[in-house]
Design an enzyme around this catalytic site. Structure first.
Site, PDB file in Angstrom:
ATOM      1  N   ASP A 313     -17.258  25.265 -21.663  1.00  0.00           N
ATOM      2  CA  ASP A 313     -18.086  26.451 -21.491  1.00  0.00           C
ATOM      3  C   ASP A 313     -17.258  27.524 -20.814  1.00  0.00           C
ATOM      4  OD1 ASP A 313     -20.518  25.892 -22.628  1.00  0.00           O
ATOM      5  OD2 ASP A 313     -21.075  24.591 -20.949  1.00  0.00           O
ATOM      6  N   ASP A 350     -32.193  43.350  -9.148  1.00  0.00           N
ATOM      7  CA  ASP A 350     -31.519  42.338  -9.972  1.00  0.00           C
ATOM      8  C   ASP A 350     -30.690  41.438  -9.064  1.00  0.00           C
ATOM      9  OD1 ASP A 350     -30.141  40.896 -11.769  1.00  0.00           O
ATOM     10  OD2 ASP A 350     -29.450  42.600 -12.975  1.00  0.00           O
ATOM     11  N   GLU A 354     -24.125  39.610 -11.487  1.00  0.00           N
ATOM     12  CA  GLU A 354     -23.725  40.806 -12.223  1.00  0.00           C
ATOM     13  C   GLU A 354     -24.416  42.043 -11.651  1.00  0.00           C
ATOM     14  OE1 GLU A 354     -24.637  38.021 -13.643  1.00  0.00           O
ATOM     15  OE2 GLU A 354     -23.187  37.448 -15.185  1.00  0.00           O
ATOM     16  N   THR A 384     -36.225  39.716 -19.653  1.00  0.00           N
ATOM     17  CA  THR A 384     -36.870  38.658 -20.432  1.00  0.00           C
ATOM     18  C   THR A 384     -36.035  38.399 -21.675  1.00  0.00           C
ATOM     19  OG1 THR A 384     -38.171  40.079 -21.869  1.00  0.00           O
ATOM     20  CG2 THR A 384     -39.164  39.494 -19.746  1.00  0.00           C
ATOM     21  N   ASP A 528     -28.694  21.316 -24.291  1.00  0.00           N
ATOM     22  CA  ASP A 528     -27.382  20.723 -24.517  1.00  0.00           C
ATOM     23  C   ASP A 528     -27.477  19.257 -24.933  1.00  0.00           C
ATOM     24  OD1 ASP A 528     -25.749  22.884 -23.994  1.00  0.00           O
ATOM     25  OD2 ASP A 528     -25.734  22.530 -21.827  1.00  0.00           O
TER      26      ASP A 528
END
Lengths: 685, 601
Positions: A313, A350, A354, A384, A528
């Site tokens: 990943d 937020d 990031e 969303t 996964d």
């Protein structure tokens, strides 16, 4: 590492191991290891011969028989000791795990709601499907899934990591492990494992080595060792009639004695690898445990050595976990400061790394302070999966930030215009391997925030090593192709899968396997699970869901995706150690022939003394020296068996050449020197 | 060492390579049915065979059915060969009027020819009718060789295929190997041999007057054919004299060709390829030596083609060739050295213009030291067993070479088919032990070697040593076994060891000096030959079946390369180490003790 190696011969481990090596003399234990069982039976036989010699039926001097008998017993004990030592380390690890597995009282709910009444019950009485309430201070009574509530959980008993983790219902953080402790709040847990089958139970069983199943390659190797033992049994047994015939026709000497034959047999059969094989396996598991990885089967550890393709990943493995804002690229007619201000405003609520990095960048570049919330009558719009945007609504402004295509669609519905310059900035940013985030105020596009992935230091060299080993690395990322290609180039991976979905991942694994390659991957989410189940080596993160852990064949307690590389190396090291000691063991035999054959036949055919190239003191000291060397070599190789053969990242051809030189050629030569040395010491005494 | 030795060896290997390369390509094409020969008119014969026998050529077999077919076919061949020997007295083409062969000898011979061993306890010219030679023995020469090719092809398919349930059709493999490979080559070689003077007729023996009276000793035998001994254990002999010589006749050339090409080795005459009617000239000798290793070498190339990587075939061939050169040079050196005892007496044993030098006992002067020692190496490197010199008369070390070559399991070129499948089993073993050292579970040609495969490898590795060592021990322990031993000391031991090594490894050459045409040895060696052949074939086919079903893994920089010099050395190491660890004690008591005794005396 140094610390752990020192502890290999820690007195705390040595004492019980010594005791265990005697305990393992029980026939029931010996029976399980065919090669050492032959030595065991040989020891008993020679001991009986010694007793017979004492009673007057001597086939050789009693002292000589006693010497051989003692060293044969030592050979068995040394092999026992190696196994006990390896198991001891596992047991120590298991003991610390078992401490977590205290008996706890569970609050069994009559219905899976917090409000439902509960009864107190021993945790061993819980069955899969039961719902329990765990409140602050309680120990979670078994493996399960959070049905309701949020709680911080101390998982240090399992992971060794002291920082508490959050467990909540739904999503990828819903799995809880028995034996861990809830620190705050409460959760309702549905138990998923019956007593004795829980994760902790399996971990304890694995590291303890008590119920250790032989791995496929170990079984195959054991078959080969048994076959070699049979060949040598045949050689030694037929030597008696050959010797009788030789004595008969030459009229000189005496037939070879049983003691000498047993000594020859034990020297020839692969006792070195036979005695150390199970120690190597246990030590391999233990090395994995030391890097905080639990394999649910030994087979997985072997498969790790075979892996050809690593699916990694991007986030967390190749790049640092979070992207960081590095630039503001305003649209025409918009100042950079205006863009920065809007971007910071949209990111205030937020909490993602990031979002925070945008706030920080705006502060650094334009000294824009973090505004106090509530000043503006703000309505936050959370991210969303449908809108793929977040932002704020306040004072009639609607500031949004999001992926370029999401914002483009959003602008379109508002009848706005998406400027070509911004489009170009988006592409430029993506081509640099960064993520473009478009900021819009209403229908007006303000510009682009560049979020950059930071590639981990040293990872490129790691991938180069893997390439030299013949292992291909594939980066898996949700990014678009352009971004993915840029990061792939920067990190030096061989290939990448962009815009990856769980289905694409699964398809990639299947396609790679169809080409005849073995695939390893890490995963944590429930989505996964199919890919984890398909992969040959599947490492589930301990923070992952129960489904992911069930589908994988290893669990990484540190939840560190880079660990995959270490796991591959440990797998390879395990197999290399096995191969090296087998080669060494077989190569040793030549010298032993040169020691023992002239010794037993020189009376019949004096000319065979020419084969005694080591010029050993006497026939009896020659035989004894070979037996002693054979026993001592096990002791000398215990550290190698436990620590593993040194592993270097290089191509198979070079590895083979180097190891053949060390363990093949070295195995041919070493015993000549060793036996000669022991013989000189014996003759000095 | 003389330059003659190097020149002959180099010439031999060059010619072998030049002939084997195209044959390998041809073999691969006809066995796979790709060749135009198969689709052409000759293919009509093949298809007619299937129609006649009611065989569906498209129907492939799994390894168990394949093995069953091999076993049944060989069993029927054995019964037929036995019956024909027992009934030859009543059948035509028997100008000498030979009666039935004794039951134990007929059993031994039948097994011997079916197992591609061609151990001969009997003397051909005074035992077998022309019909028996042609219909029983020569036919089995073809079929046993074709069986070897079929089995190795099943194994090659196992390595080449993936996810397959079947390994081929035994009847198709058998028919193609016989029809397209063995028959045409034999026809060609037979004609070439006739050109050199090998006879081909159906005549009765002829009597010729010798120039002088010949005196010769003959061992006195009891009713069972066992030599009688005096009180000191020495064999009793009578001295006979004669002025006439019997010249046996028969269809020799036709049998000689397949005897070599099929690595059978069973001579028409007792003297085998030392007999002037079987092997009259140095050129016929060269042709015969080439014929022995031709198909085993070509099969390596065919193997490389089938698995899609010709380098794999080269690697196997290189390992075989390197071992071969070392053994050949050792044998030639030992024979050229001559007898150390004679050296001590001042006898000139050096090679010179007018004398071959070295140990010429038991060798034909038309072949000399080099061609005899080279022939001995070739015939035991392959499981042929034809001889052009008496191995019993070789020096101790010169005799060790053929004996150890057989004990290595007949994998240095080896028998037709059997050599390659034996070598491939060793490749699996080598890869299994050393492959772990690169940190991967072992694989060969992309096939993982797992517990079942290694179990079968173990059975193969165990089979022949068990037969050789246990058989030798038995022969030394019981009276009928000891009675057959002619020579004292280490040499007598070598004779028994050689006989068992030869039988169990399906070579068929004899050390002589052992009276083996007795019920005891006929039965013991018969069993050794049968199990030496089929106790190997069945596990080999099991490996083929298991490998065919496995997926084929991709080759990466991390996989063990099996085509380079390192692998060649590894393979040689595995063969030599297993051979040494198993046989060093026995060899020490036989040829090594004998050699050291000679050197000291």
């Amino acid at each position: 590492m140094t610390h752990q190696q020192l502890s290999m011969f820690d007195p705390a481990l040595l004492r019980p191991a010594l005791l265990d090596s005697v305990r393992k003399l029980s026939p029931r234990v010996q029976w399980r290891n065919p090669v050492m069982c032959v030595v065991y039976l040989g020891s008993i036989l020679v001991t009986l011969l010694w007793l017979a010699a004492l009673a007057g039926h001597a086939e050789a001097p009693a002292g000589f028989i006693l010497g051989v008998a003692l060293w044969l017993w030592f050979t068995v004990l040394f092999a026992n000791f190696a196994e006990a030592l390896a198991e001891g380390r596992g047991k120590a690890q298991a003991a610390s795990l078992r401490a977590a597995k205290q008996r706890v009282l569970a609050k069994k709910l009559s219905a899976p709601r917090r409000s439902a009444g509960y009864e107190l019950l021993e945790s061993s009485g819980l069955r899969a499907g039961d719902a329990v309430l765990v409140e602050a201070g309680d120990v979670i009574p078994g493996d399960g899934e959070v049905l309701a509530g949020v709680a911080s959980v101390d998982e240090s008993a399992i992971t060794g990591e002291s920082a508490p983790v959050i467990r909540e219902s739904g999503g990828d953080f819903s799995a809880v492990t028995g034996g861990t402790r809830v620190l705050s709040d409460w959760i309702v847990v549905r138990i998923t494992a019956n007593p004795g089958e829980a994760f902790l139970d399996r971990m304890i069983a694995m590291v303890e080595g008590a119920r250790r199943q032989k791995t496929p390659n170990e079984i195959a190797l054991t078959i080969l060792l048994v076959a070699l033992t049979l060949v040598f049994l045949l050689v030694v047994v037929t030597l008696l009639p050959f010797s009788l015939f030789a004595v008969d026709v030459s009229g000189a000497g005496a037939p070879v004695g049983i003691t000498a034959l047993v000594a020859l047999l034990v020297c020839l059969i692969p006792t070195t690898i036979g005695g150390l094989l199970s120690a190597i396996g246990v030590a391999g598991m233990s090395r994995l445990m030391r890097v905080n990885v639990i394999a649910t089967s030994g087979r997985a550890v072997e498969a790790a050595g075979d892996v050809d393709v690593l699916l990694l990943d991007k986030t967390g493995t190749i790049t640092l976990g979070n992207r960081q804002a590095t630039a503001f690229l305003p649209a025409p007619g918009v100042s950079e400061a205006e863009l920065a201000d809007a971007a910071q405003f949209a990111s205030l609520a937020d909490e993602t790394p990031e979002g925070r990095s945008i706030v920080v960048l705006a502060k650094q570049r334009f000294n824009l302070r973090q505004r106090a919330l509530g000043d503006h009558g703000i309505g936050f719009v959370p991210f969303t999966a449908q809108t793929r945007m977040s932002g704020v609504d306040c004072d009639g402004r609607a500031i949004r930030k999001g992926a370029a295509d999401a914002v483009r669609t959003y602008i379109g519905t508002l009848g706005g215009h998406f400027p070509a310059e911004v489009e170009r900035s988006v592409e430029d940013v993506a081509r640099r391997g960064a993520t473009p985030l478009v900021v819009a105020d209403g229908a007006r596009v303000l510009g682009v925030v560049e979020l950059k992935d930071i590639v981990k230091g040293g990872i490129k060299e790691r991938f180069a090593d893997l390439r030299a080993m013949g292992i291909k690395t594939v980066m898996i990322t949700g990014d678009n192709r352009l971004t993915a290609a840029a990061i792939a180039a920067e990190a030096g991976v061989d290939d990448f899968l962009a815009e990856a979905t769980p289905e694409a991942k699964l398809a990639l694994i299947r396609a790679t396997q169809a080409e005849g390659r073995l695939v390893a991957m890490t995963g944590d989410g429930t989505n996964d699970a199919p890919a984890l189940a398909q992969a040959d080596v599947a490492v589930a993160m301990n923070t992952g869901t129960q489904a992911a852990k069930e589908a994988g064949n290893m669990v990484d307690l540190d939840s560190n995706p880079t660990k995959l590389i270490e796991i591959v190396e440990i797998g390879k090291q395990l197999l290399m150690t096995r191969g090296a000691l087998t080669t060494f063991s077989v190569a040793n035999d030549l010298a032993k022939y040169f020691a023992i054959l002239p010794a037993v036949f020189v009376a019949t055919y004096p000319q065979l003394a020419a084969l005694d190239v080591m010029r050993l003191g006497s026939p009896q000291s020659a035989i004894l020296s070979a037996v002693i060397f054979n026993a001592l070599v096990i002791v000398f190789l215990i550290p190698l068996a436990l620590r593993g053969v040194r592993y270097r990242a290089t191509g198979a051809a070079r590895l083979l050449r180097d190891n053949l030189l060390i363990y093949g050629l070295g195995g041919l030569i070493a015993p000549f020197a060793g036996i000669k040395l022991i013989d000189m010491m014996l003759n000095l005494l | 060492m003389t330059s003659n030795a190097y020149v002959q060896l180099a010439l031999y290997l060059t010619l072998l390579g030049l002939l084997a390369w195209p044959l390998g390509r041809y073999l691969a094409d006809v066995m796979a049915g790709r060749s135009r020969v198969v689709t052409g008119p000759l293919g009509g014969i093949e298809r007619a065979c299937y129609r006649l026998a009611g065989i569906d050529a498209e129907q492939e077999m799994d390894w168990k059915r394949y093995a069953l077919a091999v076993l049944l076919f060989s069993l029927i061949g054995t019964l037929f060969t036995y019956a024909l020997q027992r009934a030859q007295g009543w059948l035509p083409l028997n100008p000498q009027g030979f009666g039935a062969v004794s039951p134990d000898s007929a059993f031994n011979t039948a097994v011997s020819f079916v197992a591609n061993t061609n151990w001969q306890g009997y003397a051909g010219e005074s035992t077998m009718s022309h019909l028996t030679q042609m219909l029983a023995l020569a036919v089995q020469n073809f079929l046993s060789a074709a069986t070897g090719i079929a089995v190795v092809y099943a194994l090659i398919r196992g390595l080449a295929r993936h996810g397959a349930a079947t390994v081929g059709n035994f009847w198709v493999d058998l028919t193609r190997a016989t029809l397209y490979v063995l028959l045409p080559l034999s026809l060609l070689l037979a004609v070439l041999l006739v050109g050199q003077g090998v006879i081909q007729n159906f005549d009765a023996d002829r009597s010729a007057q010798t120039v002088t009276t010949v005196h010769y000793p003959q061992a006195r035998l009891d009713a069972h054919g066992t030599p009688l001994r005096d009180a000191a254990g020495q064999v009793l002999t009578d001295t006979l004299s004669t002025r006439s010589q019997v010249l046996s006749q028969g269809p020799v050339a036709s049998q000689e060709a397949i005897k070599m090409l099929g690595t059978n080795g069973g001579g028409f005459f007792n003297a085998n390829s030392a007999h002037p009617y079987e092997n009259p000239t140095p050129l016929s000798n060269l042709m015969q030596m080439l014929a022995i290793l031709l198909i085993p070498a070509a099969l390596c190339f065919a193997f490389g083609r089938e698995v899609g990587d010709i380098r794999q075939g080269w690697a196997i061939l290189a390992a075989m060739a390197l071992l071969f050169v070392v053994f050949a040079l050792a044998a030639i050196w030992a024979e050229q050295q001559g007898n150390p005892t004679w050296g001590a007496l001042g006898v000139d044993q050096a090679a010179a213009t007018w004398q071959a030098g070295g140990n010429m006992e038991g060798k034909e002067t038309r072949f000399g030291i080099v061609a005899s020692a080279l022939f001995a190496t070739i015939t035991t490197a392959a499981s042929c067993g034809a001889v052009n010199a008496m191995h019993d008369s070789f020096t101790a070390l010169g005799g060790l070479v053929p004996m150890w070559l057989m004990q290595l399991g007949e994998v240095v070129f080896g028998g037709v088919g059997s050599g390659l499948y034996g070598m491939l089993v060793f490749a699996l073993l080598a890869v299994f032990i050393a492959g772990l050292m690169i940190g991967r579970t072992p694989e060969y040609l992309g096939k993982k070697i797992e517990a079942f495969d290694i179990k079968m490898v173990a059975l193969v590795i165990l089979a022949t040593p068990t037969l050789v060592l246990a058989g030798t021990a038995l022969a030394l322990l019981v009276e009928p076994g000891r009675a057959g031993i002619l020579n004292p000391g280490g040499h007598g031991f070598s004779e028994v060891l050689y006989a068992l090594s030869s039988a169990a490894n399906n070579n068929g050459s004899a050390f002589a000096g052992l009276s083996a045409n007795t019920p005891f040895y006929n039965v013991l060696l018969g069993l050794a030959m049968w199990f030496g052949r089929f106790a190997v074939i069945v596990p080999v086919l099991a490996i083929a079946g298991s490998l065919a079903a496995k997926p084929r893994l991709a080759v990466t920089a991390g996989t063990l390369p099996t085509h380079g010099p390192l692998f060649v050395l590894l393979l040689i190491g595995a063969v030599v180490l297993v051979g040494a660890l198993t046989y060093v004690p026995a060899l020490a008591l036989g040829p090594v003790a004998e050699h050291l005794a000679l050197r000291e005396s």
